[in-house]
Scaffold this motif. Structure first.
Motif: not given
Length: 147
Positions: A133-147
């Protein structure tokens, strides 16, 4: 039982298995490389060119790196990531490959801990779900942050 004939037999059978595996894939890589060269394939600077020398040099270097990673108690992916960068592998590919090696190393260690009764299954499952769960949240958050 540790130290018995069966223990040493099973332990030492890994050597011919690994050498056979390495030999088969070495032949496959050399054949694939020759086919690409014959077809006129244009290699980029980050393409691995698996000729007869590189199919010996890189596996030996990775084996030594893995041995030292094991001796020092760190995952092989942590050592082999920079090694792959030095080999000329594209950084995204090296990062993904190192992450995959770390995944398999972690899974095999966790399975060993459960099999030997060192890690309770409910605790391991909780940590697995929490990590996923934390990996998924981190990946989604990082993807949104980088976009």
């Amino acid at each position: 039982r540790c130290g018995s004939f069966g223990f040493w037999l099973v332990s030492l059978l890994n050597i011919p298995w690994t050498l056979t595996f390495a030999f088969v894939f070495r032949r496959w890589l050399i054949r694939e490389h020759a086919e690409r060269v014959q077809a006129g394939y244009q290699f980029s600077s980050t393409d691995m060119q698996w000729d007869s020398w590189s199919t010996i040099k890189y596996p030996v270097a990775c084996s030594v790196a893995g041995l030292f990673a094991g001796l020092f108690g760190v995952g092989g992916g942590i050592v082999k990531g920079p090694l792959m960068l030095e080999m000329g592998v594209e950084p995204r590919v090296a990062s993904a490959t190192a992450a995959t090696m770390i995944l398999y190393t972690s899974c095999s260690a966790s399975i060993s801990f459960v099999a030997f009764g060192v890690l309770p299954i409910d605790y391991g499952l909780f940590l697995f779900v929490f990590g996923a769960i934390t990996t998924f949240v981190g990946q989604v958050g990082l993807t949104k942050f980088m976009a």
